[in-house]
Design an enzyme around this catalytic site. Structure first.
Site, short mmCIF file in Angstrom:
data_model
loop_
_atom_site.label_atom_id
_atom_site.label_comp_id
_atom_site.label_asym_id
_atom_site.label_seq_id
_atom_site.Cartn_x
_atom_site.Cartn_y
_atom_site.Cartn_z
N CYS B 85 38.72 44.87 29.96
CA CYS B 85 39.99 45.56 30.23
C CYS B 85 40.65 46.04 28.93
O CYS B 85 40.13 46.94 28.28
CB CYS B 85 40.91 44.66 31.05
N HIS B 187 37.50 44.00 35.76
CA HIS B 187 37.46 42.56 35.48
C HIS B 187 36.30 41.92 36.24
O HIS B 187 36.46 41.57 37.41
CB HIS B 187 38.76 41.91 35.92
N GLU B 189 35.27 38.98 36.10
CA GLU B 189 35.65 37.62 36.49
C GLU B 189 36.55 37.61 37.73
O GLU B 189 36.80 36.55 38.30
CB GLU B 189 36.34 36.89 35.32
#
Lengths: 255, 208
Positions: B85, B187, B189
């Site tokens: 990001c 992202h 994750e």
């Protein structure tokens, strides 16, 4: 193309998931961590946790819930309910929340949105608004309710949302007080008015009872995401079913 | 190399989503070290640079602990590095965010504001078109949805570093790969199983 998000909401009090009608008459069911992991596996695009007990003890329990959920669930987590200060927000974010939603505290102290956005970024700051229709006028209007829907403020909801976005709200979690818990459909006039008025994403909340209701909130209400609790909580529909239905109706959905 | 033996550092510069990155790596069976120490970061076999928030603050945070220079060294040494990001954005030369801010200039180019007329931030799940064939995409189909949350996008000068693109008002660069440098605007994750798969692919590449 950006897809529309399907967001199950877990109302939590004292570490347990509950679900009520018009913010009262709660029915108990479920461990939040287990529920969250289940929704994640089913394909939820994001999860919202609302701490409806929101006593100081309940908040400690909630921090622990968030910490445990974030180790198992790899989609965004938003946590709200009773967050009153920057340090309350920080605790949730440090525990693993990606966003915090604030409602009553923002109405009392709008600067919280500004401070939070400056410290954590606007994308973390979700403004939760409980909007109740005002009667007896030609023009549709809504009034802000606080304290979990128990207290009317006399504040115009549209004006408040506009101001809150200027102050730093990065997303609006918009609950219709009138529709919430009745499973008779979202207030799509409210959803569309707000979605067209602000330049941040709007999550429609309150009133989902059928697949058609979810479709209407996105297609007619122009919402960027739909939130629902009961229909998922009581397994009336699975998230997969919802997604198949919406995709079949031409709504962009993450499969 | 067995999981756990590899030294993975997650850079802690006082901001960002490092908890989520750590949770994802832990889920994959690794034991990452969260650190603000340049020494530890330079010693690591693999480094993650997380990021959430404003690019200017991120640069300030990194510079304050000498980490901007460390990241430049890691790239020069071709040490496996994954930036996320705002971590991607600060790799470019400069950003429009907050007026104009100089960044690390590892990937020449600008970071620009997303076009007006759409909701900002670009928040939610969107498709990543794979414009590069690379083992980091193993078992991740083309146009898989990943989770985005950002208001600015990277515009690298050298198009050969663009590994993925995404459509939001315009087609922007959502993933960069250059040698052992991997960077995503999205992202991983927070992108469910495909996101975890991408980290796991990256870590496999990093240990080969």
């Amino acid at each position: 193309m950006l897809t529309k998000r399907i967001i199950p909401c877990l109302d939590v009090t004292a570490g347990r998931v509950v679900k009520g009608t018009s913010f009262t008459n709660l029915r108990d069911a479920g461990d939040p961590v287990e529920q969250a992991a289940f929704y994640y596996q089913e394909g939820a695009d994001e999860l919202v946790f609302l701490d409806i007990g929101a006593t100081p003890e309940a908040r400690d329990t909630m921090v622990e819930v968030v910490r445990r959920v974030s180790k198992k669930v790899f989609v965004p987590l938003c946590v709200g309910g009773g967050l009153r200060s920057i340090s309350d927000m920080r605790r949730m974010l440090m525990a693993g929340a990606d966003k915090v939603s604030i409602n009553t505290a923002a109405v009392h102290k709008p600067e919280l949105l500004k401070e939070g956005a400056a410290i954590f970024g606007r994308q973390c700051m979700v403004l939760a608004v409980d909007a109740k229709r005002t009667r007896g006028k030609d023009e549709p209007g809504w009034e802000v309710c606080t304290h979990g829907g128990r207290k009317l403020t006399g504040i115009d909801a549209l004006e408040w949302i506009k101001q809150a976005v200027e102050m730093g709200a990065g997303e609006i979690l918009l609950t219709s007080w009138d529709a919430d818990g009745h499973q008779a459909g979202y207030d799509n006039e409210l959803n569309r008015t707000v979605s067209e008025m602000v330049n941040v994403p709007v999550i429609a909340s309150g009133g989902a009872g059928t697949l058609e209701h979810l479709y209407q909130a996105l297609a007619i209400g122009k919402a960027d995401a739909v939130l629902a609790a009961s229909i998922f909580h009581y397994r009336e529909y699975s998230i997969k079913q919802v997604k198949q239905y919406l995709a079949g109706k031409g709504i962009p959905i993450r499969n | 190399m067995r999981k756990g033996q590899k030294k993975i550092a997650v850079i802690n510069y006082g901001a960002g989503n490092l908890g989520s990155v750590v949770n994802a790596l832990t889920r994959l069976g690794y034991q990452p070290l969260v650190t603000d120490s340049v020494f530890e970061v330079l010693k690591a076999d693999v480094v993650f640079l997380p990021g959430v928030g404003a690019a200017g603050d991120t640069m300030k945070g990194l510079e304050a602990i000498g980490m901007a220079d460390a990241v430049k060294k890691l790239v020069a040494w071709r040490r496996p590095l994954f930036a996320i990001c705002v971590g991607l954005q600060v790799l470019l030369s400069s950003t429009e965010e907050g007026g104009h801010y100089q960044c690390m200039d590892i990937i020449p180019g600008e970071v620009k504001k997303l076009p007006a007329g759409l909701k900002i931030p670009h928040m939610g799940w969107n498709q990543v078109k794979q414009v590069m064939s690379h083992p980091v995409f193993t078992d991740i189909p083309d146009n898989t949805n990943f989770y985005f949350i950002h208001s600015y996008y990277a515009h690298p000068q050298d198009k050969s570093v663009v590994a993925g693109t995404t459509e939001y008002g315009l087609e922007f660069c959502s993933m960069i790969i250059k040698d052992n440098l991997f960077a995503t605007q999205f992202h991983p994750e927070k992108s469910g199983e495909p996101g975890l798969k991408m980290y796991s692919n990256f870590l496999k590449i990093a240990s080969s």
